[in-house]
Design an enzyme around this catalytic site. Sequence first.
Site, PDB file in Angstrom:
ATOM      1  N   HIS A   1       0.802  -1.227   0.000  1.00  0.00           N
ATOM      2  CA  HIS A   1       0.000   0.000   0.000  1.00  0.00           C
ATOM      3  C   HIS A   1       0.833   1.276   0.000  1.00  0.00           C
ATOM      4  O   HIS A   1       0.296   2.363  -0.221  1.00  0.00           O
ATOM      5  CB  HIS A   1      -0.934   0.017   1.219  1.00  0.00           C
ATOM      6  CG  HIS A   1      -0.234   0.301   2.509  1.00  0.00           C
ATOM      7  ND1 HIS A   1       0.566  -0.639   3.144  1.00  0.00           N
ATOM      8  CD2 HIS A   1      -0.195   1.418   3.288  1.00  0.00           C
ATOM      9  CE1 HIS A   1       1.052  -0.112   4.248  1.00  0.00           C
ATOM     10  NE2 HIS A   1       0.613   1.124   4.367  1.00  0.00           N
TER      11      HIS A   1
ATOM     12  N   GLY B   1      -0.123   0.606  -5.247  1.00  0.00           N
ATOM     13  CA  GLY B   1      -0.854   0.195  -4.053  1.00  0.00           C
ATOM     14  C   GLY B   1      -1.544   1.361  -3.362  1.00  0.00           C
ATOM     15  O   GLY B   1      -2.699   1.238  -2.916  1.00  0.00           O
TER      16      GLY B   1
ATOM     17  N   LEU C   1      -1.117  -8.088  -9.222  1.00  0.00           N
ATOM     18  CA  LEU C   1      -0.725  -6.982 -10.093  1.00  0.00           C
ATOM     19  C   LEU C   1       0.588  -7.311 -10.787  1.00  0.00           C
ATOM     20  O   LEU C   1       1.620  -7.486 -10.144  1.00  0.00           O
ATOM     21  CB  LEU C   1      -0.574  -5.706  -9.263  1.00  0.00           C
ATOM     22  CG  LEU C   1      -0.297  -4.412 -10.022  1.00  0.00           C
ATOM     23  CD1 LEU C   1      -1.425  -4.099 -10.980  1.00  0.00           C
ATOM     24  CD2 LEU C   1      -0.113  -3.269  -9.039  1.00  0.00           C
ATOM     25  N   GLY C   2       0.543  -7.417 -12.103  1.00  0.00           N
ATOM     26  CA  GLY C   2       1.734  -7.754 -12.878  1.00  0.00           C
ATOM     27  C   GLY C   2       2.363  -6.548 -13.521  1.00  0.00           C
ATOM     28  O   GLY C   2       2.351  -5.445 -12.971  1.00  0.00           O
ATOM     29  N   SER C   3       2.905  -6.732 -14.729  1.00  0.00           N
ATOM     30  CA  SER C   3       3.615  -5.669 -15.430  1.00  0.00           C
ATOM     31  C   SER C   3       3.649  -6.003 -16.912  1.00  0.00           C
ATOM     32  O   SER C   3       3.714  -7.174 -17.297  1.00  0.00           O
ATOM     33  CB  SER C   3       5.039  -5.538 -14.883  1.00  0.00           C
ATOM     34  OG  SER C   3       5.847  -4.764 -15.751  1.00  0.00           O
ATOM     35  N   SER C   4       3.667  -4.977 -17.743  1.00  0.00           N
ATOM     36  CA  SER C   4       3.724  -5.199 -19.189  1.00  0.00           C
ATOM     37  C   SER C   4       5.052  -5.814 -19.630  1.00  0.00           C
ATOM     38  O   SER C   4       5.154  -6.309 -20.759  1.00  0.00           O
ATOM     39  CB  SER C   4       3.489  -3.891 -19.944  1.00  0.00           C
ATOM     40  OG  SER C   4       4.493  -2.937 -19.628  1.00  0.00           O
TER      41      SER C   4
ATOM     42  N   TYR D   1      12.815  -9.560 -13.247  1.00  0.00           N
ATOM     43  CA  TYR D   1      11.533  -9.063 -12.735  1.00  0.00           C
ATOM     44  C   TYR D   1      10.381  -9.665 -13.522  1.00  0.00           C
ATOM     45  O   TYR D   1       9.365 -10.099 -12.960  1.00  0.00           O
ATOM     46  CB  TYR D   1      11.512  -7.534 -12.821  1.00  0.00           C
ATOM     47  CG  TYR D   1      10.264  -6.886 -12.306  1.00  0.00           C
ATOM     48  CD1 TYR D   1       9.987  -6.837 -10.942  1.00  0.00           C
ATOM     49  CD2 TYR D   1       9.355  -6.281 -13.166  1.00  0.00           C
ATOM     50  CE1 TYR D   1       8.838  -6.223 -10.455  1.00  0.00           C
ATOM     51  CE2 TYR D   1       8.205  -5.664 -12.702  1.00  0.00           C
ATOM     52  CZ  TYR D   1       7.960  -5.637 -11.344  1.00  0.00           C
ATOM     53  OH  TYR D   1       6.823  -5.028 -10.875  1.00  0.00           O
TER      54      TYR D   1
ATOM     55  N   THR E   1       0.167  -1.109 -18.003  1.00  0.00           N
ATOM     56  CA  THR E   1       1.199  -0.527 -18.836  1.00  0.00           C
ATOM     57  C   THR E   1       2.063   0.399 -17.979  1.00  0.00           C
ATOM     58  O   THR E   1       2.015   0.350 -16.753  1.00  0.00           O
ATOM     59  CB  THR E   1       0.559   0.229 -20.016  1.00  0.00           C
ATOM     60  OG1 THR E   1       1.587   0.627 -20.917  1.00  0.00           O
ATOM     61  CG2 THR E   1      -0.233   1.437 -19.544  1.00  0.00           C
TER      62      THR E   1
ATOM     63  N   LEU F   1       3.046   3.236 -15.768  1.00  0.00           N
ATOM     64  CA  LEU F   1       2.243   4.082 -14.896  1.00  0.00           C
ATOM     65  C   LEU F   1       2.997   5.348 -14.508  1.00  0.00           C
ATOM     66  O   LEU F   1       4.228   5.376 -14.472  1.00  0.00           O
ATOM     67  CB  LEU F   1       1.857   3.316 -13.631  1.00  0.00           C
ATOM     68  CG  LEU F   1       1.068   2.026 -13.822  1.00  0.00           C
ATOM     69  CD1 LEU F   1       0.817   1.370 -12.459  1.00  0.00           C
ATOM     70  CD2 LEU F   1      -0.237   2.277 -14.547  1.00  0.00           C
TER      71      LEU F   1
ATOM     72  N   HIS G   1      11.385   6.000 -13.755  1.00  0.00           N
ATOM     73  CA  HIS G   1      10.915   5.701 -15.099  1.00  0.00           C
ATOM     74  C   HIS G   1      10.794   6.990 -15.911  1.00  0.00           C
ATOM     75  O   HIS G   1      11.076   8.072 -15.424  1.00  0.00           O
ATOM     76  CB  HIS G   1       9.595   4.935 -15.030  1.00  0.00           C
ATOM     77  CG  HIS G   1       9.734   3.577 -14.435  1.00  0.00           C
ATOM     78  ND1 HIS G   1       9.132   3.209 -13.250  1.00  0.00           N
ATOM     79  CD2 HIS G   1      10.445   2.498 -14.840  1.00  0.00           C
ATOM     80  CE1 HIS G   1       9.447   1.952 -12.961  1.00  0.00           C
ATOM     81  NE2 HIS G   1      10.246   1.502 -13.905  1.00  0.00           N
TER      82      HIS G   1
ATOM     83  N   LYS H   1      14.062  16.316 -14.832  1.00  0.00           N
ATOM     84  CA  LYS H   1      15.085  16.933 -15.686  1.00  0.00           C
ATOM     85  C   LYS H   1      14.629  18.312 -16.168  1.00  0.00           C
ATOM     86  O   LYS H   1      15.402  19.278 -16.149  1.00  0.00           O
ATOM     87  CB  LYS H   1      15.372  16.014 -16.874  1.00  0.00           C
ATOM     88  CG  LYS H   1      16.552  16.454 -17.727  1.00  0.00           C
ATOM     89  CD  LYS H   1      16.885  15.414 -18.788  1.00  0.00           C
ATOM     90  CE  LYS H   1      17.571  14.203 -18.187  1.00  0.00           C
ATOM     91  NZ  LYS H   1      18.126  13.300 -19.221  1.00  0.00           N
TER      92      LYS H   1
ATOM     93  N   ASP I   1      18.051   3.579 -28.109  1.00  0.00           N
ATOM     94  CA  ASP I   1      16.629   3.902 -28.101  1.00  0.00           C
ATOM     95  C   ASP I   1      15.809   2.882 -27.319  1.00  0.00           C
ATOM     96  O   ASP I   1      14.760   3.195 -26.772  1.00  0.00           O
ATOM     97  CB  ASP I   1      16.089   3.945 -29.538  1.00  0.00           C
ATOM     98  CG  ASP I   1      16.206   5.326 -30.156  1.00  0.00           C
ATOM     99  OD1 ASP I   1      16.234   6.311 -29.399  1.00  0.00           O
ATOM    100  OD2 ASP I   1      16.266   5.405 -31.387  1.00  0.00           O
TER     101      ASP I   1
END
Length: 316
Positions: free
Chosen positions: A14, A19, A107-110, A138, A166, A168, A181, A189, A271
């Site tokens: 959380h 979370g 909860l996963g990830s792309s 991961y 996707t 976040l 990310h 920046k 890239d």
Amino acid sequence: MFDLNNKRIFVAGHRGMAGSAVVRRLAQENCEILTADRDALNLLDQAAVQAWIADRQPDAVVLAAAKVGGIVANATYPADFLYENLVIETNVIEASFRAEVSKLLFLGSSCIYPKLSPQPITEDALLTGSLEPTNEWYAIAKIAGLKLCEAYRRQYCVDYISGMPTNLYGPGDNFHLENSHVIPALMRKAHDAKQAGAGSMEIWGTGSPRREFLHVDDCADALVFLLQHYSGDEHVNVGSGTDLTIADLARKVMAVVGFEGDLTFDTSRPDGTLRKLMSGDKIAALGWAPRIALDAGLRSTYAWFLDRADTADFRA
């Protein structure tokens, strides 16, 4: 439908960005939200997790806890990323089963999808090719988690499901220049360039790769929707359904921050994958759609950043 009314919902993880967004969204429902800080519950301790869940008897569990990090962290600590994520998810899923929890959402990830998946990526692309090497540890752990939910469904007929978000962004993000990310990194920046009165801001690569982004509050809304309305073996993508180039994203961020310098490109830097867009057809067919437009989401995220930029616990 899984009715949340008067239910006890344990949100594992959380304090993280996803979370904490789930907690905010569940606060709109007539349910009791259960959480536990790390000093109260170590999710790597199997016995402690089983005792905690058995004692509190939640009706549902949202498993958003994970060890996360960027490319450098994944490359430096591959064993930690694989081991800790495997242990967290197996501990929580098995403890939920033993306590006869009615519903669990993983909860996963792309990043679970092959590096060269056809675009947009549909759920059935899973395990059809090689993973992106920079985060495979991961990704493998997340694949194991969703497959564990699928296996428990098949063997024990329990209602365990998985959602795959996707990229976040939003409140609670990490704005560290090296460990964050793309959106928080660009925002930090641009902010620093504006504060320094710089004439330009440089980004890695050509700016041509395309990426999809979803505000974390939209993600939380989708996850609560799935908790209520979805019960199936296959995981479900959670995305915005649209993408844009990194260069266009950088210009949007610069406009939100108010940095009027030039955007330059370090083309000696890689890239990465040229495009990564997930198909949202499955969740759309169930009746859910995102509501927060990227421009509005960037503005609110920057406002959140400014409110906390000078606080001691801010991740910057």
